[in-house]
Design a protein around this motif. Structure first.
Motif, PDB file in Angstrom:
ATOM      1  N   GLY A 220       0.799  -1.222   0.000  1.00  0.00           N
ATOM      2  CA  GLY A 220       0.000   0.000   0.000  1.00  0.00           C
ATOM      3  C   GLY A 220       0.833   1.273   0.000  1.00  0.00           C
ATOM      4  N   PRO A 221       0.187   2.426   0.324  1.00  0.00           N
ATOM      5  CA  PRO A 221       0.845   3.728   0.200  1.00  0.00           C
ATOM      6  C   PRO A 221       1.466   4.278   1.480  1.00  0.00           C
ATOM      7  N   THR A 222       1.303   3.606   2.618  1.00  0.00           N
ATOM      8  CA  THR A 222       1.762   4.185   3.879  1.00  0.00           C
ATOM      9  C   THR A 222       3.214   3.819   4.170  1.00  0.00           C
TER      10      THR A 222
ATOM     11  N   GLY B 174       0.338   2.813 -16.678  1.00  0.00           N
ATOM     12  CA  GLY B 174      -0.993   2.209 -16.658  1.00  0.00           C
ATOM     13  C   GLY B 174      -1.563   2.163 -15.247  1.00  0.00           C
ATOM     14  N   ILE B 175      -0.728   1.767 -14.275  1.00  0.00           N
ATOM     15  CA  ILE B 175      -1.180   1.733 -12.874  1.00  0.00           C
ATOM     16  C   ILE B 175      -1.488   3.144 -12.400  1.00  0.00           C
ATOM     17  N   LEU B 176      -0.631   4.104 -12.745  1.00  0.00           N
ATOM     18  CA  LEU B 176      -0.848   5.493 -12.328  1.00  0.00           C
ATOM     19  C   LEU B 176      -2.174   6.017 -12.861  1.00  0.00           C
TER      20      LEU B 176
ATOM     21  N   ASN C  34       1.446  10.270  -1.754  1.00  0.00           N
ATOM     22  CA  ASN C  34       2.013   9.008  -1.281  1.00  0.00           C
ATOM     23  C   ASN C  34       1.378   7.797  -1.949  1.00  0.00           C
ATOM     24  N   ALA C  35       0.179   7.962  -2.569  1.00  0.00           N
ATOM     25  CA  ALA C  35      -0.469   6.838  -3.229  1.00  0.00           C
ATOM     26  C   ALA C  35       0.246   6.451  -4.518  1.00  0.00           C
ATOM     27  N   LYS C  36       1.013   7.379  -5.077  1.00  0.00           N
ATOM     28  CA  LYS C  36       1.681   7.115  -6.357  1.00  0.00           C
ATOM     29  C   LYS C  36       2.746   6.038  -6.239  1.00  0.00           C
ATOM     30  N   VAL C  37       3.222   5.770  -5.013  1.00  0.00           N
ATOM     31  CA  VAL C  37       4.245   4.745  -4.834  1.00  0.00           C
ATOM     32  C   VAL C  37       3.732   3.373  -5.281  1.00  0.00           C
ATOM     33  N   GLN C  38       2.413   3.212  -5.276  1.00  0.00           N
ATOM     34  CA  GLN C  38       1.830   1.935  -5.692  1.00  0.00           C
ATOM     35  C   GLN C  38       1.984   1.684  -7.192  1.00  0.00           C
ATOM     36  N   ALA C  39       2.357   2.708  -7.917  1.00  0.00           N
ATOM     37  CA  ALA C  39       2.577   2.558  -9.359  1.00  0.00           C
ATOM     38  C   ALA C  39       4.028   2.216  -9.686  1.00  0.00           C
ATOM     39  N   MET C  40       4.857   2.051  -8.668  1.00  0.00           N
ATOM     40  CA  MET C  40       6.256   1.682  -8.883  1.00  0.00           C
ATOM     41  C   MET C  40       6.371   0.157  -8.941  1.00  0.00           C
ATOM     42  N   VAL C  41       6.981  -0.333 -10.019  1.00  0.00           N
ATOM     43  CA  VAL C  41       7.025  -1.765 -10.282  1.00  0.00           C
ATOM     44  C   VAL C  41       8.470  -2.212 -10.486  1.00  0.00           C
ATOM     45  N   PRO C  42       8.886  -3.308  -9.823  1.00  0.00           N
ATOM     46  CA  PRO C  42      10.237  -3.830 -10.065  1.00  0.00           C
ATOM     47  C   PRO C  42      10.410  -4.239 -11.528  1.00  0.00           C
ATOM     48  N   THR C  43      11.562  -3.980 -12.071  1.00  0.00           N
ATOM     49  CA  THR C  43      11.855  -4.343 -13.460  1.00  0.00           C
ATOM     50  C   THR C  43      11.590  -5.825 -13.704  1.00  0.00           C
ATOM     51  N   GLY C  44      10.836  -6.105 -14.760  1.00  0.00           N
ATOM     52  CA  GLY C  44      10.565  -7.488 -15.128  1.00  0.00           C
ATOM     53  C   GLY C  44       9.370  -8.118 -14.443  1.00  0.00           C
ATOM     54  N   ALA C  45       8.713  -7.398 -13.529  1.00  0.00           N
ATOM     55  CA  ALA C  45       7.586  -7.971 -12.796  1.00  0.00           C
ATOM     56  C   ALA C  45       6.294  -7.898 -13.611  1.00  0.00           C
ATOM     57  N   LEU C  46       5.450  -8.900 -13.465  1.00  0.00           N
ATOM     58  CA  LEU C  46       4.115  -8.889 -14.047  1.00  0.00           C
ATOM     59  C   LEU C  46       3.180  -8.162 -13.098  1.00  0.00           C
ATOM     60  N   VAL C  47       2.307  -7.329 -13.635  1.00  0.00           N
ATOM     61  CA  VAL C  47       1.358  -6.584 -12.817  1.00  0.00           C
ATOM     62  C   VAL C  47       0.038  -7.348 -12.756  1.00  0.00           C
ATOM     63  N   LEU C  48      -0.455  -7.576 -11.543  1.00  0.00           N
ATOM     64  CA  LEU C  48      -1.735  -8.256 -11.337  1.00  0.00           C
ATOM     65  C   LEU C  48      -2.768  -7.195 -10.963  1.00  0.00           C
ATOM     66  N   GLU C  49      -3.729  -6.970 -11.826  1.00  0.00           N
ATOM     67  CA  GLU C  49      -4.686  -5.886 -11.624  1.00  0.00           C
ATOM     68  C   GLU C  49      -5.519  -6.102 -10.364  1.00  0.00           C
ATOM     69  N   ASN C  50      -5.883  -4.969  -9.749  1.00  0.00           N
ATOM     70  CA  ASN C  50      -6.643  -4.990  -8.507  1.00  0.00           C
ATOM     71  C   ASN C  50      -7.891  -4.123  -8.664  1.00  0.00           C
ATOM     72  N   PRO C  51      -9.000  -4.672  -9.141  1.00  0.00           N
ATOM     73  CA  PRO C  51     -10.222  -3.880  -9.301  1.00  0.00           C
ATOM     74  C   PRO C  51     -10.906  -3.541  -7.986  1.00  0.00           C
TER      75      PRO C  51
ATOM     76  N   THR D 243      -6.392  -0.217  -4.510  1.00  0.00           N
ATOM     77  CA  THR D 243      -5.432   0.616  -5.244  1.00  0.00           C
ATOM     78  C   THR D 243      -4.097  -0.072  -5.498  1.00  0.00           C
ATOM     79  N   ALA D 244      -3.676  -0.979  -4.631  1.00  0.00           N
ATOM     80  CA  ALA D 244      -2.360  -1.594  -4.786  1.00  0.00           C
ATOM     81  C   ALA D 244      -2.431  -2.823  -5.684  1.00  0.00           C
ATOM     82  N   PRO D 245      -1.736  -2.809  -6.836  1.00  0.00           N
ATOM     83  CA  PRO D 245      -1.733  -4.002  -7.688  1.00  0.00           C
ATOM     84  C   PRO D 245      -0.860  -5.088  -7.090  1.00  0.00           C
ATOM     85  N   GLY D 246      -1.094  -6.316  -7.506  1.00  0.00           N
ATOM     86  CA  GLY D 246      -0.197  -7.397  -7.134  1.00  0.00           C
ATOM     87  C   GLY D 246       0.946  -7.474  -8.131  1.00  0.00           C
ATOM     88  N   LEU D 247       1.971  -8.214  -7.767  1.00  0.00           N
ATOM     89  CA  LEU D 247       3.160  -8.340  -8.610  1.00  0.00           C
ATOM     90  C   LEU D 247       3.606  -9.795  -8.633  1.00  0.00           C
TER      91      LEU D 247
END
Length: 452
Positions: free
Chosen positions: A95-97, A119-121, A138-155, A158-162
């Protein structure tokens, strides 16, 4: 004995039959992060739910741990899992905290840079815009993704899975690959993400080597020992053919789980279910994860019939269980908590004579409560409950735990007496189960149980 599902259930299966299922040789580990788990402020439901889902899919969890939200604890535990596990699930900390540090720590451990995923942003901005709020910095940190990771959408949040395939794996012998999945902590976000994304990924990357089938039948009204006594003998031939049986006791119900591996797995499970239903059918209220409240609401909905409740000692617990089910408004007329004698008289029409002669906790009062509720709200069925939840208030004639449950229909009023000697919370839950089971039996046309 009360066990969680999944690995714990599989362990109990092995204990009962001495021959464990031959699950695929796959090492799956779960790491639950969160200091709130270690302090006891939050119940760790992930460990039970994830193990159950994996077990029902034919995969066994070999290890799971919970760790606090600290850098050393998270990194050390993930490092240990990467050294031996094929598939690792990490929950929480996305999450963002300021204490949501799982993403950053794992990226640092693996030497991966974090990149902004536009896309996450965009989804984050849309999420907050729909609620008429600006996107917090602070919520924007959830749009940061490790290089090479697959993004798992979270409908659902706010925090996607990886998901990351760690290869080469610097912590495993000969650099063997491991999959590492990171899921958000809230169950309403984690569970659909696991079902929709993680389980399909696991099945794709690590398909089962043999056919697997399992079935859970949920019973109520019988203790665990009586359930086993009824079916263990008739199932012996199937056990010799590879069937595994597990018994799991919960408050108010007992699960029977049958599982099998191999070409005949589906056939064995079908035969086992037929036998179990033949011995326990009147006591089986559902399968898999079905709950009694959901079954009752469904049955009433199918029949286009209605229910009203009059509760005393359960304090609205049954009404809460009914309204937990989506669509309950179609069948649920009203729920009254008539705790005092005055409310029983004024709202339900229980006579002063009945209360004076038999007392508030009596067969006669329960019947009058149910009749009054049904008549006043023109409902097809009425359930009424009156009893002594304790720990005080009992007597030699009516000890703590005494409860009367009445069911009023168009044709009759049926009353059962139970003695539920538990703490108040468990008393309410058990009594609720007994009341709903009384109604279920009436709805499906099987004999109503008069004895506990």
């Amino acid at each position: 004995m009360i066990l969680g599902a999944g690995l714990a259930f599989a362990t109990k299966i092995c204990d009962r039959n001495k021959t464990p299922l031959n699950f695929p040789r796959l090492n799956i580990e779960i790491i639950n992060t969160g200091s709130e788990l270690m302090l006891g402020f939050v119940l760790n439901t992930h460990q039970q739910w994830l193990c159950r889902q994996l077990g029902d899919a034919g995969y066994e969890v070999s290890r799971q741990v919970a760790v606090p939200d600290t850098g050393p604890a998270i990194q050390q535990t993930v490092r240990e899992s990467l050294a031996r596990a094929d598939f690792i699930i990490v929950t929480g900390g996305l999450g963002p905290t300021s204490d949501d540090i799982t993403r950053d720590l794992i990226a640092a451990l693996l030497g991966k840079r974090l990149r902004l995923d536009k896309g996450i942003l965009a989804r984050l901005e849309a999420f907050f815009a729909e609620r008429g709020r600006p996107l917090p910095m602070n919520a924007k940190v959830q749009a940061m993704v490790p290089t090479g990771a697959l993004v798992l959408e979270n409908p659902n949040g706010t925090a996607p899975g990886l998901a990351m395939r760690v290869t080469p794996n610097p912590f495993r012998e000969q650099g063997g690959a491991s999959w590492l999945v990171m899921l958000p902590g809230p169950p309403r976000e984690l569970r659909p993400m696991f079902t929709n994304h993680v389980l399909p990924l696991l099945r794709k990357e690590f398909p089962l080597e043999a056919s697997f089938a399992c079935r859970t039948l949920r019973t109520t009204g019988l203790g665990e020992s009586l359930v086993e006594e009824a079916i263990a003998g008739p199932l012996k031939a199937l056990v010799a053919d590879g069937l595994q049986i597990g018994y799991c006791a919960h408050s108010g119900h007992v699960d029977v789980r049958v599982a099998a591996l191999g070409e005949r797995a589906a056939t064995i499970i079908a035969e086992a279910e037929t036998i179990v239903r033949g011995k326990l059918d009147n006591y089986i209220f559902g399968t898999q994860d079905e709950l009694l409240n959901g079954v009752v609401v469904r049955l009433l909905t199918e029949r286009k019939q209605t229910l009203v409740l009059a509760e005393s000692c359960t304090g609205g617990y049954v009404a809460n269980q009914i309204t937990d089910v989506s669509g309950a408004s179609v069948i649920f007329r009203c729920g009254l908590v008539t705790y005092s004698n005055e409310s029983k008289q004024n709202l339900l029409g229980v006579s002063a004579e009945i209360l004076a002669k038999h007392g508030a906790v009596s067969r006669q009062t329960a019947a009058a409560m149910a009749t009054g509720a049904r008549d006043r709200f023109q409902s097809d069925y009425a359930l009424a409950i009156t009893g002594i939840a304790g720990p005080t208030g009992g007597s030699a004639k009516k000890p703590v735990g005494t409860v009367f449950i009445a069911l009023a229909t168009a044709k009759r009023v049926f009353v059962i007496k139970r003695t539920n000697r538990y703490d108040r919370a468990t008393f309410k839950h058990i009594t609720c189960q007994q009341a709903l089971e009384l109604l279920r039996r009436e709805l499906v046309g099987i004999p109503l149980v008069t004895k506990a």
